[in-house]
Design an enzyme around this catalytic site. Structure first.
Site, short mmCIF file in Angstrom:
data_model
loop_
_atom_site.label_atom_id
_atom_site.label_comp_id
_atom_site.label_asym_id
_atom_site.label_seq_id
_atom_site.Cartn_x
_atom_site.Cartn_y
_atom_site.Cartn_z
N PHE A 153 -14.47 10.44 0.22
CA PHE A 153 -13.14 11.04 0.01
C PHE A 153 -13.25 12.28 -0.88
CE2 PHE A 153 -11.22 6.57 0.55
CZ PHE A 153 -11.09 6.76 1.91
N HIS A 179 -12.66 4.51 -4.65
CA HIS A 179 -11.57 5.50 -4.61
C HIS A 179 -10.37 4.87 -3.91
CE1 HIS A 179 -10.86 10.11 -4.54
NE2 HIS A 179 -9.70 9.47 -4.52
N ILE A 180 -9.41 4.47 -4.71
CA ILE A 180 -8.25 3.72 -4.19
C ILE A 180 -7.53 4.51 -3.09
CG2 ILE A 180 -6.63 4.60 -5.95
CD1 ILE A 180 -5.47 1.74 -6.09
N HIS A 181 -7.08 3.81 -2.06
CA HIS A 181 -6.35 4.48 -0.98
C HIS A 181 -5.43 3.51 -0.26
CE1 HIS A 181 -10.27 3.03 0.46
NE2 HIS A 181 -9.72 2.83 1.65
N TRP A 182 -4.28 4.03 0.12
CA TRP A 182 -3.29 3.26 0.89
C TRP A 182 -3.57 3.46 2.37
CZ3 TRP A 182 -2.54 4.33 -3.98
CH2 TRP A 182 -1.64 3.57 -4.74
#
Ligand SMILES: [Zn+2]
Length: 173
Positions: free
Chosen positions: A29, A123-126
């Site tokens: 990302f 890496h946080i992701h929705w």
């Protein structure tokens, strides 16, 4: 000419740090978000805080990911302001998919940690996954191998037109 022999410093306690650093350097990302939005990096939108990117391995066509620009892994590490902006971005992205294609439903959520099913846990992701009634039986079983009927680049082309005006939507109250 005499060359000086260099001895390597053995510092095993650094291995964990080096390993972590390598993982963070390799975050796909962070790498994709360095460039301008394009069909190559599949980035549809980015500003100084948040971004929208197409999933390279979608569960369904139009599967989008919304994420903070910062390499943050935990939900609790997001500031309230960034968390609110991310939620707005999720909402506006869902709206944008709806302008590009007729959905019959959607799954929206976050997988936290590898145990939670996160493919890129650092890496946080929705995830925003559009759903159609006809896909119900296939998705849970064949999520990894399911044939995507619409080619990702064609979807990018369609979505990028919708995301042209995304900055205006993000600034709406
Ligand atoms: Zn990252």
């Amino acid at each position: 000419m005499k060359t000086q022999k260099r001895s390597n410093l053995w510092a095993p306690w650094r291995l964990e740090y080096i390993h972590k650093k390598k993982l963070s350097d390799a975050c796909p990302f962070c790498t994709e978000l360095k460039g301008k939005p394009s069909a190559k990096n599949l980035v549809l939108y980015k500003d100084k805080d948040v971004a929208v990117i197409m999933n390279k391995f979608p569960y369904n066509p139009y599967h989008l990911l919304v994420l903070p620009k910062a390499h943050v892994s935990d939900l609790c590490d997001l500031s309230p302001a960034i968390a609110a902006k991310l939620y707005k971005c999720v909402q506006k992205s869902y709206e944008a998919i709806g302008r590009a294609v007729r959905m019959e439903g959607a799954n929206i959520g976050i997988n936290l940690g590898t145990a939670g099913g996160a493919g890129i846990p650092g890496h946080i992701h929705w995830h925003i996954v559009p759903r159609w009634n006809s896909d119900t039986n296939f998705m849970p079983i064949l999520a990894e191998t399911k044939a995507i009927p619409t080619h990702n680049l064609k979807v990018y082309e369609t979505l990028s037109k919708v995301f042209d005006s995304f900055a205006d939507h993000m600034s709406e109250d």
